[in-house]
Design an enzyme around this catalytic site. Sequence first.
Site, PDB file in Angstrom:
ATOM      1  N   HIS A  30       1.607  -0.983  -1.024  1.00 36.25           N
ATOM      2  CA  HIS A  30       2.790  -1.733  -0.533  1.00 36.25           C
ATOM      3  C   HIS A  30       2.295  -2.773   0.471  1.00 36.25           C
ATOM      4  O   HIS A  30       1.933  -2.430   1.595  1.00 36.25           O
ATOM      5  CB  HIS A  30       3.784  -0.787   0.142  1.00 36.25           C
ATOM      6  CG  HIS A  30       5.024  -1.466   0.645  1.00 36.25           C
ATOM      7  ND1 HIS A  30       6.283  -0.967   0.433  1.00 36.25           N
ATOM      8  CD2 HIS A  30       5.214  -2.607   1.351  1.00 36.25           C
ATOM      9  CE1 HIS A  30       7.181  -1.758   0.987  1.00 36.25           C
ATOM     10  NE2 HIS A  30       6.549  -2.772   1.562  1.00 36.25           N
ATOM     11  N   HIS A  32       2.707  -7.010   1.980  1.00 38.76           N
ATOM     12  CA  HIS A  32       3.326  -8.343   2.026  1.00 38.76           C
ATOM     13  C   HIS A  32       2.230  -9.364   2.292  1.00 38.76           C
ATOM     14  O   HIS A  32       1.609  -9.339   3.363  1.00 38.76           O
ATOM     15  CB  HIS A  32       4.363  -8.425   3.149  1.00 38.76           C
ATOM     16  CG  HIS A  32       5.503  -7.477   2.956  1.00 38.76           C
ATOM     17  ND1 HIS A  32       6.672  -7.832   2.303  1.00 38.76           N
ATOM     18  CD2 HIS A  32       5.656  -6.177   3.299  1.00 38.76           C
ATOM     19  CE1 HIS A  32       7.487  -6.797   2.270  1.00 38.76           C
ATOM     20  NE2 HIS A  32       6.898  -5.777   2.858  1.00 38.76           N
ATOM     21  N   LYS A 116      10.970  -3.911  -7.603  1.00 37.91           N
ATOM     22  CA  LYS A 116      11.320  -3.509  -6.240  1.00 37.91           C
ATOM     23  C   LYS A 116      12.826  -3.597  -6.010  1.00 37.91           C
ATOM     24  O   LYS A 116      13.433  -4.644  -6.242  1.00 37.91           O
ATOM     25  CB  LYS A 116      10.588  -4.436  -5.261  1.00 37.91           C
ATOM     26  CG  LYS A 116      10.976  -4.261  -3.804  1.00 37.91           C
ATOM     27  CD  LYS A 116      10.405  -2.975  -3.212  1.00 37.91           C
ATOM     28  CE  LYS A 116      10.946  -2.735  -1.820  1.00 37.91           C
ATOM     29  NZ  LYS A 116       9.931  -2.635  -0.805  1.00 37.91           N
ATOM     30  N   HIS A 153      13.200   0.342  -1.381  1.00 38.25           N
ATOM     31  CA  HIS A 153      13.410   0.272   0.071  1.00 38.25           C
ATOM     32  C   HIS A 153      14.613   1.170   0.336  1.00 38.25           C
ATOM     33  O   HIS A 153      15.755   0.791   0.076  1.00 38.25           O
ATOM     34  CB  HIS A 153      13.666  -1.167   0.545  1.00 38.25           C
ATOM     35  CG  HIS A 153      13.820  -1.233   2.040  1.00 38.25           C
ATOM     36  ND1 HIS A 153      12.881  -1.793   2.874  1.00 38.25           N
ATOM     37  CD2 HIS A 153      14.783  -0.758   2.859  1.00 38.25           C
ATOM     38  CE1 HIS A 153      13.262  -1.661   4.133  1.00 38.25           C
ATOM     39  NE2 HIS A 153      14.427  -1.037   4.151  1.00 38.25           N
ATOM     40  N   HIS A 191       7.502   3.530   2.136  1.00 34.94           N
ATOM     41  CA  HIS A 191       7.449   3.644   3.604  1.00 34.94           C
ATOM     42  C   HIS A 191       8.434   4.686   4.154  1.00 34.94           C
ATOM     43  O   HIS A 191       9.331   4.373   4.935  1.00 34.94           O
ATOM     44  CB  HIS A 191       7.656   2.291   4.304  1.00 34.94           C
ATOM     45  CG  HIS A 191       8.709   1.387   3.731  1.00 34.94           C
ATOM     46  ND1 HIS A 191       9.987   1.802   3.472  1.00 34.94           N
ATOM     47  CD2 HIS A 191       8.668   0.081   3.397  1.00 34.94           C
ATOM     48  CE1 HIS A 191      10.663   0.788   2.988  1.00 34.94           C
ATOM     49  NE2 HIS A 191       9.911  -0.272   2.935  1.00 34.94           N
ATOM     50  N   ASP A 264       2.474  -1.510   4.114  1.00 32.90           N
ATOM     51  CA  ASP A 264       3.618  -2.350   4.475  1.00 32.90           C
ATOM     52  C   ASP A 264       3.190  -3.368   5.532  1.00 32.90           C
ATOM     53  O   ASP A 264       3.987  -3.748   6.382  1.00 32.90           O
ATOM     54  CB  ASP A 264       4.810  -1.515   4.966  1.00 32.90           C
ATOM     55  CG  ASP A 264       6.111  -2.315   4.928  1.00 32.90           C
ATOM     56  OD1 ASP A 264       6.138  -3.403   4.330  1.00 32.90           O
ATOM     57  OD2 ASP A 264       7.107  -1.832   5.508  1.00 32.90           O
TER      58      ASP A 264
HETATM   59  O1  DOR Z   1       9.352  -4.201   8.513  1.00 34.97           O
HETATM   60  C1  DOR Z   1       9.496  -4.700   7.403  1.00 34.97           C
HETATM   61  N1  DOR Z   1       9.050  -5.933   7.117  1.00 34.97           N
HETATM   62  N2  DOR Z   1      10.162  -4.001   6.470  1.00 34.97           N
HETATM   63  C2  DOR Z   1      10.483  -4.543   5.291  1.00 34.97           C
HETATM   64  O2  DOR Z   1      11.111  -3.870   4.525  1.00 34.97           O
HETATM   65  C3  DOR Z   1      10.175  -5.952   5.002  1.00 34.97           C
HETATM   66  C4  DOR Z   1       9.051  -6.425   5.770  1.00 34.97           C
HETATM   67  C5  DOR Z   1       8.898  -7.930   5.762  1.00 34.97           C
HETATM   68  O3  DOR Z   1       8.938  -8.510   4.674  1.00 34.97           O
HETATM   69  O4  DOR Z   1       8.703  -8.513   6.815  1.00 34.97           O
HETATM   70 ZN    ZN Z   2       7.611  -3.842   2.954  1.00 31.37          ZN
END
Ligand code: DOR
Ligand code: ZN
Length: 365
Positions: A30, A32, A116, A153, A191, A264
């Site tokens: 997971h 970003h 997702k 999520h 998460h 995450d």
């Molecule tokens: O803390 C987070 N940041 N939780 C999420 O679900 C998205 C992520 C983000 O894209 O910044």
């Molecule tokens: Zn995330």
Amino acid sequence: MKRLTLAGTAAQMTDISMQDLIIRRPDDWHLHLRDGDMLEAVLPYSSAHFSRAIIMPNLVPPVTDCASANAYRARIEKALPKGHDFTPLMTLYLTETTDADDVVAGFESGVIRAVKLYPAGATTNSQSGVRDMEKVYPVLERMAQAGVPLCVHGEVTDPDVDIFDREAVFIERVLEPTRRRFPTLRIVMEHITTQEGVAYVRDGAEGIGGTITTHHLIINRNAILVGGIRPHYYCLPIAKRESHRLALREAATSGNARFFLGTDSAPHLDPAKESACGCAGVFSSINTMACLAHVFEQEDALDQLEAFASLNGPGFYRLPVNENTMRLTRRETPVNLPDKIETKSGAVTVFDPMFPIYWDVDAKA
Ligand code: DOR
Ligand code: ZN
């Protein structure tokens, strides 16, 4: 130097006081990576340590079809430093108008690995997510038939539900009814942050997995709120009370194949975090493996780190485990890691575990 070699599925525990740990190279289930300047700045930290990562699709606009997933993957591959061996595993952002044929064709051809689910309004860039689950039932049905994993999520957005209860209520109101309706749907509860989340994944039906972040193994909600508001610890789902953190630690270090690492890691520029209405997200890809070694050492479970970071995820996703290895070495004195990284658009603060880190990571072991 004492050595514990875990590469391979049968961990050979030679000495509990080992200082040199070799594990199969980990994956991040997971992540970003964002786009543009941010992608360029953060990707090298993931690709330095991880072989593969499930790439979150919550860009603006979101990655909602296979053509956009292919284009995004090409941008990631272009930003990859020379010599780094890293495979982005793409996902699609589920909307109420997602085309099931596109999902299934994309999964079968290997363009995407999962879909997702963001409940609309639950988190960063989730406005295009799902408001009414029934609208996505036809897509979920096709996904269940084709074996496409649904990454979830897991938080309700009902304003009447306290933010600290949103995960537990989601399980009851959304997740379990969805699972019952589509019993063969493969689901990753992402998460997880609560005892309820741990229990649901651990004791639930077949085909359910759960990712756990590094930061949720280290902080509880006091980190965010005691002694002043500390926005760099704010993420979603929000860290809960200590008893939940302990349950997460138990799960992650248990060796149970249903639990695996999803950092995450979610970078935001510092001004977006240090604001009257700061963004949710913790940037941890850079020090995750060192922090995890610390956590697993504290729990006397270094022999389970490989399962959590390198074996259980591929098991769930039905992918081969990585062949190459990573060496983690425990130093006598703390190692130096940056507090911030720079991007062309500004700085991003790195997750501070609030303890000195003694573990050095050599990803080319
Ligand atoms: O803390 C987070 N940041 N939780 C999420 O679900 C998205 C992520 C983000 O894209 O910044
Ligand atoms: Zn995330």
